[in-house]
Every structure is written in C-alpha cells, then in structure tokens.
Design a protein around this motif. Structure first.
Motif, mmCIF file in Angstrom:
data_model
loop_
_atom_site.group_PDB
_atom_site.id
_atom_site.type_symbol
_atom_site.label_atom_id
_atom_site.label_comp_id
_atom_site.label_asym_id
_atom_site.label_seq_id
_atom_site.Cartn_x
_atom_site.Cartn_y
_atom_site.Cartn_z
ATOM 1 N N HIS A 1 37.248 40.132 51.876
ATOM 2 C CA HIS A 1 38.109 39.670 50.791
ATOM 3 C C HIS A 1 39.338 40.545 50.630
ATOM 4 C CE1 HIS A 1 35.406 36.762 48.354
ATOM 5 N NE2 HIS A 1 35.085 36.735 49.630
ATOM 6 N N THR B 1 44.609 40.353 49.603
ATOM 7 C CA THR B 1 43.275 39.824 49.341
ATOM 8 C C THR B 1 43.249 38.332 49.664
ATOM 9 O OG1 THR B 1 43.752 39.275 47.027
ATOM 10 C CG2 THR B 1 42.948 41.512 47.511
ATOM 11 N N GLU C 1 42.387 36.112 47.702
ATOM 12 C CA GLU C 1 42.928 35.405 46.540
ATOM 13 C C GLU C 1 44.440 35.249 46.639
ATOM 14 O OE1 GLU C 1 40.804 37.847 46.362
ATOM 15 O OE2 GLU C 1 39.018 37.075 45.332
ATOM 16 N N ASP C 2 45.115 36.226 47.266
ATOM 17 C CA ASP C 2 46.561 36.103 47.465
ATOM 18 C C ASP C 2 46.886 34.893 48.323
ATOM 19 O OD1 ASP C 2 47.181 38.428 46.001
ATOM 20 O OD2 ASP C 2 46.751 39.688 47.722
ATOM 21 N N ILE D 1 44.935 32.207 48.662
ATOM 22 C CA ILE D 1 44.590 30.998 47.907
ATOM 23 C C ILE D 1 45.676 30.667 46.892
ATOM 24 C CG2 ILE D 1 42.914 30.020 46.285
ATOM 25 C CD1 ILE D 1 40.755 31.607 47.685
ATOM 26 N N GLU D 2 46.278 31.702 46.297
ATOM 27 C CA GLU D 2 47.330 31.476 45.310
ATOM 28 C C GLU D 2 48.543 30.794 45.910
ATOM 29 O OE1 GLU D 2 48.230 35.153 43.399
ATOM 30 O OE2 GLU D 2 46.675 34.911 41.887
ATOM 31 N N LEU E 1 46.207 32.670 39.795
ATOM 32 C CA LEU E 1 44.817 32.663 39.348
ATOM 33 C C LEU E 1 44.614 33.721 38.272
ATOM 34 C CD1 LEU E 1 42.949 32.394 42.773
ATOM 35 C CD2 LEU E 1 43.322 30.577 41.127
ATOM 36 N N ASP F 1 41.633 35.016 35.031
ATOM 37 C CA ASP F 1 40.305 34.820 34.460
ATOM 38 C C ASP F 1 40.344 35.099 32.970
ATOM 39 O OD1 ASP F 1 40.282 37.588 34.129
ATOM 40 O OD2 ASP F 1 39.189 37.932 35.992
ATOM 41 N N ARG G 1 45.652 38.991 37.883
ATOM 42 C CA ARG G 1 44.603 39.274 38.831
ATOM 43 C C ARG G 1 44.824 40.588 39.548
ATOM 44 N NH1 ARG G 1 44.285 38.702 43.861
ATOM 45 N NH2 ARG G 1 46.267 37.613 43.979
ATOM 46 N N ARG G 2 46.069 40.991 39.706
ATOM 47 C CA ARG G 2 46.365 42.252 40.383
ATOM 48 C C ARG G 2 46.288 43.459 39.449
ATOM 49 N NH1 ARG G 2 51.332 40.917 44.613
ATOM 50 N NH2 ARG G 2 50.093 39.594 46.020
#
Length: 461
Positions: free
Chosen positions: A321, A337, A339-340, A342-343, A349, A351, A429-430
């Motif tokens: 990840h 990551t 997630e980067d 996916i963004e 993103l 939470d 997120r970061r």
C-alpha cells in the motif's frame, strides 16, 4: 451492336466493379491501420511458430504476411494517406467508366454525365451500407492480412504520402516527439474521451461517472511524480529510534506506515508498520528497547516516471500500500500510496476523522489565535503587530517547518520573534497540518510553570 462494342462494354463493367471493390478495401484498411498494434502482430508470429498443425510452407507464408503488415504500420500516417488517396481515385474512376460506358451507346453528353453521376451515387450508397471502416476497426489484423498486397501496392505507388508526413513533422514537431505506439495510444485515448462525452450528452451516465471514466483514460499519461508526496513533506523515523518513541510518532502523525532512514532521507533502511510495532510491544517485555531499524520491512521502490495505471496494478499485485519513489539518480524523491492512485479516479478520499480546515483565523483566547496552515505570514504580522523577516517562506506552515527543520506533526512547536507556533491538528488523508496555534512565548512559559507547580502540589498531598 458489334461484338467489339459488347466486349468493350463488358470490360468497362468489370473494371468498374473492380474499382468499387478496391475502394471498399481501401476504406476498410483506413479503419484497420490505426488499430493494429505491434504487440498483437508479435503475438501472432509466436502463435504461428508454435502451431504444430501447420506445414513449414504454410507457416512461412503466413509469417511473411505478418512481416509485411509490420512494415506497413511503421508509418501509419503514410499508409492511411495512401489508402485514402486510392479510395478517392477509385470513386472518381468509377464515375468516369460509367460515363464511358454510356458513350458506347451514342447517348448525348448530358446523358453520359448523368450516368456517371448516378453510378457514383450508387457506389457511395454501397459504401455507406457496408461500412467497410467499421469492419476494419473491428477486425484490424484480419483485414490487414487479407489485403496486405493491395495495401502494399497502394503505399508503393504513393511515395508522396510519406514525404508529406515528414514535412508536417518537421514543421510542427508533432510526430518527431512521439513514437508510433505513443501516437496510437494518444489517438485511442482521444477516441475514448469522445465516446464518454457522447454517452454523457445522451444521458447514459451521471456527470460524476463520466468524470471517473475520463480520469481512467488519463491514468496512462499521468506519472507517479505528479501524485506522490514530495520528500520535503515526508515524515520519517531514524533507524535507532526506540519502538516506544515510534509508537508515539504513529499516534501523533496519524500514519500507519513510516519510512525508516539512516543518516538522511536517501539512506533508506525500510518501512516501519504500525501493526508490527503494536504486535511486538503487546507480546514482548523488552520490546520498548528495540529499535525501528530492527523491525523495518523492505521498502517497495518505484521510479518517478512510472505511469499511474502501471503503479496501481503493480501495487495491487505485490499487495503493497506504500511505495518509495526514486528519481533517475537513485535518490528518494517522495512516497506514494495506493490511495493516491485511487484518488486519481474517484477524487479526494476522507474518513470520519478528517477535519475541515477553517479558511479564516479564529481568536480562541486572550492574544491566542488559531490560524489555518496556509495563512500568509503578512496576516500573522498584522495580528500581533510584529515584523517577521522571512523571504523564503510565505505561510505560517512554511514558517513552522523552517523553524523545526523537519515536517511538523501534531504537537510540534517552535518559538520565533516572541511567538510560539504549535501544530494543533491535521486534516485530510495525508494528515497534513491544518491549523496552527500562535500565542506569545512568555504566556506559554507561564502556563507551563503553573502546570508544573500544580503537579508538584498534587504529588505532595
């Protein structure tokens, strides 16, 4: 009617039908050339070489056809231009032959022209109904292999198509900067975007879905360095740091994975995982004395020039990840990551723990202010009526980073010009610092001394 006229009429009809067929072949080739890839031809050659049912003669004959197709797609624009020239020429000649056929019957001039016009219209209708370009786009390799001789003849008879392309490339530089495969990929991406736009206009997709599809099409042209966290914003931990201190860093930073370094950021030792630290501390008595370097896992390294779609698939396959991004010289350029990646498709993103950053400074106490991290230093000078002479930073966050000499995390503080700057909380997120508390340093010291006296009195009781 003499026999010679009959033979002439039959010859003209056959020639016209041949030209109609050649026109349809050239139209199909136009649609096929732009969709044949080098990899598909290479795979076809490998399949023919390993096909045990073919005789040696048949195998070599088919491989020779594939090689001819490979030579045709080396210059797609020249091949497409040659096919288009022959298609138009065939359509013109069919009309001329129809007029000549009418002239054999001694018809007036206007009747000859009308026959040529009507026949040309019929040929156009046949071309529209059969849609040869669509069939060429659906089965490009089959079309190219089936008509490779006719297409090759058209290319050899039109050398001006190649020279015209080179002249355009020399003037604009459009073709010299991109390889053949890159041009094909660019064309396919543009076609995909146009198709997505058409579906959106027709109401088939919501605007959010169309934006995601458009983002998917741009993944191959987006590089890792465009989405990574730069090395200046990386939070790292020294290899000699104890696990108890590492656990505090995880808690304050909000991250679950932190790079472990030696003397500097380029001296990368690995990546420390929060779950590994928690597991060791929970089940080993002497875990607090162990260092971060002893528990670091091997880092996943990726080049900064790697396209985001390849990055996403490689991280998905390796089940990593987080990856450390390296530049062309082997130095650490940043980290990225999954997630980067996916963004890049779905957008930002967040939470339930992420906080929305305030856009305006807020006074929370006597001479105590809570400022957004991006607040300009000029606003800070105006609030506290002081002069902060800092030319290389522009924001309060940049000022705190410069004073600390590292990336600030929640609780980090520094003093300058009689003011104490404290990183209050993180957002996104970061986990970047969102707000900074600014107060006079003297007031902060008094509060600290009073708290110590209260703690001492409580311990005496």
């Amino acid at each position: 009617m003499s026999a010679q006229m009959v033979l002439s009429a039959i010859g003209l009809v056959l020639a016209a039908l041949l030209l109609v067929w050649l026109s349809l072949v050239m139209a199909a080739a136009e649609g096929a050339v732009s969709r044949v890839t080098k990899s598909s031809l290479n795979n076809l050659i490998l399949g023919l070489q390993t096909d045990g049912e073919l005789s040696q003669f048949s195998r070599m004959k088919r491989i020779d056809k594939v090689h001819r197709v490979q030579s045709l797609i080396v210059d797609r624009h020249a091949t497409t231009g040659s096919c288009a020239f022959f298609r138009v020429s065939c359509n013109i000649l069919t009309g001329i032959l129809a007029s000549c056929l009418a002239a054999l019957f001694a018809l007036p001039l206007w009747a000859n022209l009308l026959c040529g016009f009507v026949f040309a219209i019929l040929v156009a209708m046949v071309s529209v109904m059969t849609r040869p370009r669509v069939s060429g786009a659906r089965k490009p390799v089959d079309i190219m292999l089936r008509h490779v001789r006719a297409i090759g003849l058209a290319v050899r008879l039109t050398p001006f198509a190649r020279s015209a392309r080179e002249e355009r490339g020399g003037k604009t530089g459009r073709f010299s900067d991109l390889s053949d495969d890159e041009e094909l990929e660019k064309i396919q991406i543009e076609q995909g975007r146009a198709m997505v736009d058409q579906l959106v206009e027709a109401g088939a997709f919501d605007p959010e879905i169309s934006e995601m599809l458009d983002n998917v099409l741009t993944l191959s042209s987006t590089l890792t360095r465009e989405i990574m966290v730069p090395r200046t914003d990386m939070i790292c931990i020294g290899q000699d740091t104890s696990l108890s201190s590492a656990l505090k860093l995880f808690s304050r930073s909000g991250f679950s994975r932190v790079p472990v370094i030696g003397e500097d950021v380029d001296d990368l030792k690995g990546v420390l995982y929060l779950k590994d630290v928690v597991k060791i501390i929970a089940f080993e008595r002497e875990a607090g004395s162990r260092t971060a370097g002893s528990l670091a896992r091997e880092a996943n390294l990726v080049p900064e020039s790697k396209p985001v779609d390849d990055l996403f698939h490689s991280m998905q396959r390796s089940r990593h990840h987080l990856a450390v991004v390296v530049d062309e010289y082997g130095g650490v350029a940043g980290l990225v990551t999954i997630e980067d990646a996916i963004e890049q498709i779905v957008g930002e993103l967040e939470d339930e723990h992420d906080r929305i950053q305030r856009e305006e400074p807020q006074k929370i106490g006597p001479n105590v202010w809570k400022l957004p991290a991006r607040t300009p230093i000029a606003v800070l000078e105006e609030i506290f009526e002081i002069d902060i002479d800092e030319d290389d930073v522009d924001t309060v966050y940049g000022l705190l980073t410069k004073l600390l000499g590292s990336v600030p995390i929640v609780g980090s503080s520094a003093v300058t010009r009689g003011l104490k700057l404290t990183a209050a909380d993180a957002a996104g997120r970061r986990k970047k610092i969102a707000t900074i508390i600014v107060e006079p340093a003297a007031r902060s010291a008094e509060q600290g001394g009073q708290a110590e006296r209260e703690d001492a009195a409580a311990s005496q009781e």
